[in-house]
Design a protein around this motif. Structure first.
Motif, mmCIF file in Angstrom:
data_model
loop_
_atom_site.group_PDB
_atom_site.id
_atom_site.type_symbol
_atom_site.label_atom_id
_atom_site.label_comp_id
_atom_site.label_asym_id
_atom_site.label_seq_id
_atom_site.Cartn_x
_atom_site.Cartn_y
_atom_site.Cartn_z
ATOM 1 N N GLU A 28 -0.574 -10.299 -6.963
ATOM 2 C CA GLU A 28 -0.426 -9.135 -6.087
ATOM 3 C C GLU A 28 0.453 -9.465 -4.884
ATOM 4 O OE1 GLU A 28 -3.238 -6.137 -3.402
ATOM 5 O OE2 GLU A 28 -4.143 -7.586 -4.776
ATOM 6 N N GLU A 32 3.885 -7.571 -3.952
ATOM 7 C CA GLU A 32 4.103 -6.927 -2.668
ATOM 8 C C GLU A 32 5.363 -7.429 -1.971
ATOM 9 O OE1 GLU A 32 0.531 -7.786 -0.606
ATOM 10 O OE2 GLU A 32 -0.654 -6.209 -1.594
ATOM 11 N N ARG A 75 6.041 -7.702 7.428
ATOM 12 C CA ARG A 75 5.844 -6.281 7.162
ATOM 13 C C ARG A 75 6.883 -5.421 7.879
ATOM 14 N NH1 ARG A 75 0.847 -4.155 6.536
ATOM 15 N NH2 ARG A 75 -0.024 -5.987 7.577
ATOM 16 N N GLN A 177 4.530 1.398 0.943
ATOM 17 C CA GLN A 177 3.759 0.505 1.802
ATOM 18 C C GLN A 177 2.927 1.299 2.810
ATOM 19 O OE1 GLN A 177 3.446 -2.838 1.786
ATOM 20 N NE2 GLN A 177 2.152 -2.854 3.607
ATOM 21 N N GLN A 180 -0.097 2.792 1.175
ATOM 22 C CA GLN A 180 -1.103 1.760 0.922
ATOM 23 C C GLN A 180 -1.875 1.412 2.193
ATOM 24 O OE1 GLN A 180 1.259 -1.397 -0.769
ATOM 25 N NE2 GLN A 180 1.268 -0.502 -2.817
#
Length: 369
Positions: A28, A32, A75, A177, A180
């Motif tokens: 995962e 990502e 991020r 994103q 999520q």
């Protein structure tokens, strides 16, 4: 209060560590990061190839390192953050090139270069990462000789331009994103509300305190969600491929803003539940109302990915809001019980506005008190 069992704590730590290292979590994590990896590979390769084959630089190391460092796997990949990192590295390279030109290369020149680049970077920007980026690139310039002055500065600029271009032309699917992150917040919100519902049904103060802790812990996921929205919106403003998504980022921010307000009201409710559960008496009416609001809020994850779900979510919350009359629902109970149900009213308004209802219409849905 008894001390925590060391053995139990150790087992919990080991369990959490195994969860983080599980093959599923590793896969995962790679999935990502796929967008960021693609950005870095494309930008670094393009920058190196341009500096080497077009500009004729024999070993344009900084063209690649500046690109990789400025994009990273973080991020927040908004253009402003990338640009700030690029500027920090260019500052470090420029300082080092000037010192090499004046004093040459050596151990004491390295010390001076690091000191000057860190001081200059801290003067220009308050972010620690800005100064560190400058110092790292300055050190590379000092330890890797180059016969042509300021050649590495050109390589750094090439790398920075490549990073900014790929941010716009090869975006990281920020909308996915963002959705999520929102789903994480809503799942945690639902968990906190259900814990408070259980506390009200049983008159359990300890469970109410856990619900309050969960409500307080919502701020971290909310901040992460806001960061993702801001990053995605900034990318959408410059990316020709994401330009049409700007309105969707605005909608996501509207949902987040009202859910942030809802979590603040939830903390107020949680504190009152803790106080009320002191007497150990169950409060099924309040528990049922809060449970119905939680059920309606479970429609909001669908709202995040599809605007057509908004009317359904609004109606689900409105059907509960129209019954939130503290005097009628808590007749014969104490003023504290009535105040608890009264605290559900602003929570319902926030959930309705998160689902797209205007604030005026949301307030109008409540019974007059």
């Amino acid at each position: 209060m008894s001390a925590p069992d060391p053995q139990t704590s150790s087992v919990a730590v080991r369990t959490g560590w195994r969860a983080r290292l599980s093959p599923r979590r590793r896969i995962e994590r790679v999935r990502e990061s796929a967008g960021a990896v693609a950005q870095i590979v494309i930008a670094a390769t393009a920058a190196f190839a341009f500096a080497h084959y077009v500009l004729g630089h024999a070993a344009p190391l900084l063209a690649a390192t500046v690109t990789v460092s400025s994009l990273g796997l973080v991020r927040d990949a908004r253009p402003r953050r990338v640009l700030e990192t690029v500027i920090g590295m260019i500052v470090g390279i420029l300082v080092a090139e000037l010192i090499v030109l004046i004093a040459g290369i050596g151990w004491w020149q390295l010390a001076i270069t690091l000191a000057v680049s860190l001081v200059v970077a801290r003067f220009l920007n308050d972010q620690p990462g800005f100064a560190i980026a400058a110092a790292i690139q300055a050190a590379i310039v000092m330890v890797i000789p180059e016969s042509v002055p300021f050649l590495r500065l050109v390589d750094g600029i090439v790398g920075g331009v490549a990073a900014l271009l790929v941010t716009a032309l090869v975006p990281r699917s920020p909308l996915r994103q963002v959705a999520q992150e929102g789903a994480v917040v809503l799942a945690a919100f639902d968990d906190a509300v259900l814990t408070l519902v259980q506390a009200l049904r049983a008159g359990d103060r300890r469970r109410a305190e856990r619900g309050l802790e969960k409500a307080r812990a919502l701020q971290g996921p909310l901040d992460a969600w806001r960061e993702s929205i801001e990053s995605g919106a900034a990318i959408a403003r410059i990316s020709p491929f994401l330009h049409r998504q700007r309105s969707e980022f605005d909608r996501q921010e509207r949902v987040r803003t009202h859910l942030d307000l809802a979590t603040r009201n939830l903390r107020v409710i949680a504190r009152r539940v803790v106080y009320l559960c002191d007497d150990g008496a169950p409060r099924p009416v309040a528990a049922d109302l809060l449970d119905e609001l939680a059920a309606a809020a479970r429609l909001l994850p669908d709202v995040l990915v599809d605007i057509s779900y908004e009317p359904v979510a609004r109606e689900a919350v409105r059907s509960v809001a129209t019954r939130l009359d503290p005097a009628a629902l808590a007749a014969g109970r104490s003023s504290v019980d009535q105040n608890l149900i009264g605290a559900f009213r602003p929570l319902a308004v926030d959930l309705m506005t998160a689902a797209g209802m205007t604030a005026a219409d949301a307030r109008a849905a409540l019974p007059r008190v």
